[in-house]
Enzyme design. Structure first.
Site, mmCIF file in Angstrom:
data_model
loop_
_atom_site.group_PDB
_atom_site.id
_atom_site.type_symbol
_atom_site.label_atom_id
_atom_site.label_comp_id
_atom_site.label_asym_id
_atom_site.label_seq_id
_atom_site.Cartn_x
_atom_site.Cartn_y
_atom_site.Cartn_z
ATOM 1 N N SER A 1 55.238 -26.046 46.197
ATOM 2 C CA SER A 1 56.619 -25.924 45.720
ATOM 3 C C SER A 1 57.621 -26.284 46.818
ATOM 4 C CB SER A 1 56.866 -24.489 45.274
ATOM 5 O OG SER A 1 56.719 -23.623 46.381
ATOM 6 N N CYS B 1 52.827 -32.731 39.395
ATOM 7 C CA CYS B 1 54.124 -33.081 39.982
ATOM 8 C C CYS B 1 54.645 -34.391 39.421
ATOM 9 C CB CYS B 1 54.068 -33.067 41.500
ATOM 10 S SG CYS B 1 52.543 -33.647 42.165
ATOM 11 N N GLU C 1 54.398 -32.675 50.143
ATOM 12 C CA GLU C 1 54.599 -33.262 48.809
ATOM 13 C C GLU C 1 55.001 -32.119 47.904
ATOM 14 O OE1 GLU C 1 54.307 -37.199 49.049
ATOM 15 O OE2 GLU C 1 54.777 -36.095 47.215
ATOM 16 N N LYS D 1 43.099 -24.397 53.604
ATOM 17 C CA LYS D 1 43.454 -23.194 52.827
ATOM 18 C C LYS D 1 43.800 -23.609 51.402
ATOM 19 C CE LYS D 1 46.989 -20.929 51.453
ATOM 20 N NZ LYS D 1 46.454 -20.319 50.244
ATOM 21 N N GLU E 1 62.384 -28.180 37.962
ATOM 22 C CA GLU E 1 60.996 -28.437 37.601
ATOM 23 C C GLU E 1 60.456 -27.247 36.799
ATOM 24 O OE1 GLU E 1 58.004 -28.490 40.767
ATOM 25 O OE2 GLU E 1 57.238 -30.340 39.887
#
Ligand code: ADP
Length: 498
Positions: free
Chosen positions: A235, A290, A256, A181, A390
């Site tokens: 996220s 990231c 991750e 997906k 972030e």
């Protein structure tokens, strides 16, 4: 098989070796973030029922694929790598149109993907276990790697080719079947990627693609009892929920997630080199990675000089449509992301000193896209919001410190732990930083970003759950060890210990 033109109209799902039209009632448009007149794809938000069909297909294909000799599985991957090489330019241009990054970064991402597929194809001939001596005479044991089963791959939009590849390639090499997906913002690169595996000769059902929303397609993958493992990148908010849901179903889960990566500059560093690295780490790919450099932690003694060098270069950074020659930074991926970044920047203006950028770019070159100026904040406190959260945009915070110990403390003061970097020529400090930096990947005199096909990738603390991705360690997630004991004495055991 669909052609690119057909796929551009409405994306199709790929289930059991067929490109099938989704029955979704909702179809969303994906527009080029540098030029919103350009409709890149129309994406069906597929149903749970369609996701279930893909899972059923993956389950049915599992015995055949599992029993296919691993080197034969690897050969299909070698073919996929060659096909991707042939289509490299076209795929990179599509990536830039769909995601927005500068073409040179898109080309880099596709090349990295080719390298990963090639590396994993080679691993197919090295799916080794261990042979272990026994405490008993005429006994030994060994381990073999077996596939986990049906694997769900749920990916974000920021590396729409490389991240799916670094999950799908090891999954296939280990003999798993996959339901993929992709992010709704990057469906067409995902379609092209699956077409490459199809052309390479992957049997029907081994790799399935379903486009759609996380709450339907994603959640079905994570809750369906026929899926044994899920690898997710995205996220922290979604990852935390997905981890809990998957754990309740006793699934193997790998996540991750975010980063807030520090680049430490000590007074003895090569300041020019450190500046170029910070610039590249913070603004290339629009800060939407990231591993982006989001905090520079610098010794006060050189801070004024260094910040002036950085600001001069940041204000000249070439922002524009990533397909234009010479562009160094593209737009935010969509309007929502741009608004999130601008909100973070507004918060930063109250907490620190804005040195450059800090706003949406306007003018003929920018009005049809979601462009934010490269932004630098100075005199940022290590515990302020912009230094902790972030941002996923082109905003860099400079934190000034008195010495190495303060720098280390500031570097480690966030909940994330993906990448870190130090610029210095002091070898004692380098080794101390390597030892004490709370990051999965530590760089010395090199930027926080980047990675190689055969080198593991991943973080620590709130960034990661599960084994590292990429390199040989990726195999640890996509395979399970089976332990075998062989006794060739032909006699009854004397002791119950064994
Ligand atoms: P990003 O914005 O970086 O793509 P997200 O965490 O929002 O990060 O999404 C990453 C991926 O996870 C996307 O493919 C998204 O559709 C999917 N996703 C979102 N919510 C869920 C959920 N509840 N369950 C499973 N997958 C989800």
């Amino acid at each position: 098989m669909t052609t690119l033109m057909e796929a551009t109209t409405v994306c199709r799902n790929y289930i059991n070796g067929e490109w099938v039209e989704s029955k979704a009632t909702k179809i969303v448009e994906r527009r080029n973030p540098a030029n919103t007149d350009d409709v890149v794809a129309r994406v069906p938000l597929s149903t749970r029922q369609e996701t279930k069909q893909a899972i059923v297909a993956a389950k049915a294909a599992l015995p055949g694929w599992r029993e296919t000799p691993a080197p034969a599985r690897g050969n299909i991957l070698f073919k996929a790598a060659r096909l991707m090489e042939e289509q490299k330019d076209e795929l990179a241009r599509l990536l830039t149109r769909e995601e927005g990054k500068a073409l040179k970064d898109a080309l880099g991402e596709v090349q990295r993907s080719i390298n990963i597929i090639e590396f994993m194809a080679g691993e197919a001939r090295r799916l080794t276990g261990e042979t272990l001596p026994s405490e008993l005479p005429k006994n030994f044991s060994y381990t073999i790697r077996r596939p986990v089963g049906v694997v769900g791959v749920i990916t974000p939009w920021n590396f729409p080719v490389a991240i799916p590849v670094w999950k799908i390639a090891p999954a296939l090499v280990c003999g798993n079947t996959v339901v993929f997906k992709p992010a709704t913002l990057t469906p067409l690169t995902a379609t092209r990627l699956v077409q490459i595996f199809e052309q390479a000769g992957l049997p029907a059902g081994v790799l399935n693609l379903v486009t759609g929303a996380g709450k339907d397609v994603g959640d079905e993958i994570v809750t369906n009892p026929h899926v044994q493992a899920v690898s997710f990148t995205g996220s922290n908010a979604v990852g935390a929920e997905l981890y809990a849901t998957g754990a309740a179903g006793m699934k193997k889960i790998q996540c991750e997630m975010g980063g807030k990566n520090p680049l430490v500059i000590l007074a003895d560093a090569d300041l020019q080199l450190a500046m170029e690295s910070a610039l590249f780490g913070a603004f290339a790919s629009t800060g939407q990675r990231c591993t982006a450099t989001s905090r520079v932690i610098i010794e006060e003694a050189v801070a004024d000089k260094w910040v002036a060098m950085l600001v001069e270069r940041a204000t000249q950074f070439v922002v524009g449509d990533g397909l234009e020659p010479g562009v160094e930074m593209g737009p935010s991926v969509d309007e929502n992301q741009m608004k999130t970044v601008l909100r973070c920047i507004e918060a930063g203006k109250k907490e620190a000193e804005l040195k450059c950028g800090g706003e949406r770019l306007t003018g003929a070159r920018y009005d049809k896209g979601w462009f934010v100026a490269p932004t630098v904040f100075d005199h940022v406190r290590a515990d302020s919001t912009i230094a902790q959260e972030e941002i996923f945009g082109p905003a860099l915070s400079v934190i000034r410190v008195k010495n190495f110990d303060e720098a280390l403390e500031a570097a480690n003061s966030v909940r994330y732990g993906l990448a870190s970097s130090i610029y210095t020529t002091d070898s004692n400090k380098i080794f101390e930083f390597v030892e004490k930096s709370e990051a999965g990947m530590v760089h010395v005199n090199s930027p926080t970003v980047g990675g190689e096909a055969h080198v593991p990738f991943g973080g620590t603390k709130a960034t990661s759950v599960g084994p590292k991705e990429v390199g040989r360690s990726a195999l640890d997630f996509y395979s399970e060890l089976k332990i075998v004991y062989i006794d060739y004495t032909g006699r009854k055991r004397e002791s119950s210990i064994y």
